[in-house]
Design an enzyme around this catalytic site. Structure first.
Site, PDB file in Angstrom:
ATOM      1  N   HIS A  84       1.032   0.419 -13.402  1.00 55.07           N
ATOM      2  CA  HIS A  84       1.866  -0.939 -13.534  1.00 55.07           C
ATOM      3  C   HIS A  84       3.448  -0.571 -13.658  1.00 55.07           C
ATOM      4  CE1 HIS A  84       2.894  -4.761 -15.194  1.00 55.07           C
ATOM      5  NE2 HIS A  84       3.808  -4.209 -16.125  1.00 55.07           N
ATOM      6  N   LYS A  93     -16.211 -15.335  -8.579  1.00 59.03           N
ATOM      7  CA  LYS A  93     -15.791 -13.938  -8.794  1.00 59.03           C
ATOM      8  C   LYS A  93     -16.815 -12.855  -9.067  1.00 59.03           C
ATOM      9  CE  LYS A  93     -11.841 -11.544 -10.768  1.00 59.03           C
ATOM     10  NZ  LYS A  93     -10.590 -11.817 -11.716  1.00 59.03           N
ATOM     11  N   ASN A 106      -5.091   1.734 -13.669  1.00 54.12           N
ATOM     12  CA  ASN A 106      -4.187   0.827 -13.121  1.00 54.12           C
ATOM     13  C   ASN A 106      -2.725   1.486 -13.128  1.00 54.12           C
ATOM     14  OD1 ASN A 106      -3.327  -1.541 -11.520  1.00 54.12           O
ATOM     15  ND2 ASN A 106      -2.460  -2.115 -13.816  1.00 54.12           N
ATOM     16  N   GLY A 158       0.923  -1.128   0.027  1.00 57.05           N
ATOM     17  CA  GLY A 158       0.118  -0.058   0.048  1.00 57.05           C
ATOM     18  C   GLY A 158       0.868   1.158   0.133  1.00 57.05           C
ATOM     19  N   SER A 159       2.163   1.357  -0.419  1.00 59.75           N
ATOM     20  CA  SER A 159       2.927   2.549  -0.496  1.00 59.75           C
ATOM     21  C   SER A 159       2.375   3.323  -1.295  1.00 59.75           C
ATOM     22  CB  SER A 159       4.387   2.347  -0.748  1.00 59.75           C
ATOM     23  OG  SER A 159       4.684   1.805  -2.022  1.00 59.75           O
ATOM     24  N   ASN A 160       1.814   3.053  -2.454  1.00 55.65           N
ATOM     25  CA  ASN A 160       1.101   3.760  -3.433  1.00 55.65           C
ATOM     26  C   ASN A 160      -0.220   4.550  -3.015  1.00 55.65           C
ATOM     27  OD1 ASN A 160       2.202   4.246  -6.393  1.00 55.65           O
ATOM     28  ND2 ASN A 160       2.765   1.967  -5.737  1.00 55.65           N
ATOM     29  N   MET A 218      -3.858  -6.874  -7.052  1.00 54.16           N
ATOM     30  CA  MET A 218      -3.195  -7.993  -7.893  1.00 54.16           C
ATOM     31  C   MET A 218      -4.218  -8.856  -8.432  1.00 54.16           C
ATOM     32  SD  MET A 218      -0.152  -6.834  -7.817  1.00 54.16           S
ATOM     33  CE  MET A 218       0.884  -7.903  -8.420  1.00 54.16           C
TER      34      MET A 218
HETATM   35  C1  GAR Z   1       3.328  -1.350  -7.263  1.00 52.65           C
HETATM   36  O1  GAR Z   1       4.671  -1.462  -7.740  1.00 52.65           O
HETATM   37  C2  GAR Z   1       2.432  -1.623  -8.416  1.00 52.65           C
HETATM   38  O2  GAR Z   1       2.823  -1.116  -9.721  1.00 52.65           O
HETATM   39  C3  GAR Z   1       2.365  -3.092  -8.519  1.00 52.65           C
HETATM   40  O3  GAR Z   1       2.462  -3.645  -7.387  1.00 52.65           O
HETATM   41  C4  GAR Z   1       3.194  -2.730  -6.609  1.00 52.65           C
HETATM   42  C5  GAR Z   1       2.391  -2.405  -5.181  1.00 52.65           C
HETATM   43  O4  GAR Z   1       3.112  -1.661  -4.421  1.00 52.65           O
HETATM   44  N1  GAR Z   1       1.369  -3.595  -9.515  1.00 52.65           N
HETATM   45  C6  GAR Z   1       1.440  -4.408 -10.334  1.00 52.65           C
HETATM   46  O5  GAR Z   1       2.389  -5.037 -10.390  1.00 52.65           O
HETATM   47  C7  GAR Z   1       0.022  -4.794 -10.886  1.00 52.65           C
HETATM   48  N2  GAR Z   1       0.324  -5.711 -12.298  1.00 52.65           N
HETATM   49  P1  GAR Z   1       2.350  -0.971  -3.137  1.00 52.65           P
HETATM   50  O6  GAR Z   1       1.209  -1.852  -2.532  1.00 52.65           O
HETATM   51  O7  GAR Z   1       3.563  -0.648  -1.962  1.00 52.65           O
HETATM   52  O8  GAR Z   1       1.678   0.513  -3.622  1.00 52.65           O
END
Ligand code: GAR
Length: 183
Positions: A102, A58, A100, A12-14, A83
């Site tokens: 990526h 789902k 999203n 969850g840093s984003n 994910m």
């Molecule tokens: C991020 O790097 C995001 O781009 C990636 O998961 C990470 C989550 O980090 N997403 C994918 O790979 C989707 N295919 P976070 O939970 O610290 O934000």
């Protein structure tokens, strides 16, 4: 004023970077023990968590998500480390309103391991992409992307850290560009 929700599966840093700058209506996690839920508590952002395995299928799981989004009158769903592939139930209700992030320069290195795959391939540069979500895996129309170099002295960890820094900047820029108001 556009209302946003964030979906995240793990760290969850984003989400945290977004929530520090933008009012987030709620965060959803598809894992009840995800660290993002602790971040939400710290930031006083409402959170919900339930898991696919708690539903028959789902479609039912996503119907519960659609209900949440409608209850909160969400205009934009921001996937940030969510994910799961978005299925037809969520997509048919919210297509055109889901973005999203990526951690690669799409269409290079789609899928769940964008950073590691670019690293393994020995690229000189990778990047970050934010795109609209469609029924494919990381195939939707690109909103904005940025290149991130791989430096000679990089380890996978330092490369990864530089990608994440680029993600944080790009997410804020894209939300600004989509007309979401800051706090
Ligand atoms: C991020 O790097 C995001 O781009 C990636 O998961 C990470 C989550 O980090 N997403 C994918 O790979 C989707 N295919 P976070 O939970 O610290 O934000």
């Amino acid at each position: 004023m556009k209302k946003i929700a964030v979906f995240a599966s793990g760290n969850g840093s984003n989400f945290q970077v977004i929530a520090e700058q933008f009012p987030v209506e709620f965060v959803f996690s598809d894992h009840r023990d995800a660290f993002v839920l602790e971040r939400a508590n710290q930031l006083r952002v409402k959170s919900y968590a339930f898991e696919l395995k708690e539903f028959e299928n789902k479609a039912d799981y996503e119907a519960a998500l659609v209900e949440l989004l409608q209850e909160h009158q969400i205009d934009l769903v921001c996937l940030a480390g969510y994910m799961k592939i978005v299925g037809s139930t969520l997509l048919s209700a919210y297509e055109g309103r889901i973005i999203n992030i990526h951690p690669a320069y799409l269409p290079e290195f789609p899928g769940a391991h964008g950073i590691e795959d670019a690293w393994q391939a020995g690229v000189e540069q990778s990047g970050v992409t934010i795109h609209w979500v469609d029924s494919g895996v990381d195939t939707g129309k690109i909103i904005q992307q940025v290149r991130v170099p791989r430096l000679a002295e990089d380890t996978l960890e330092s490369f990864e850290a530089r990608i994440h820094e680029a993600e944080y900047r790009l997410y804020l820029e894209v939300l600004d560009s989509l007309g979401v108001d800051r706090k």
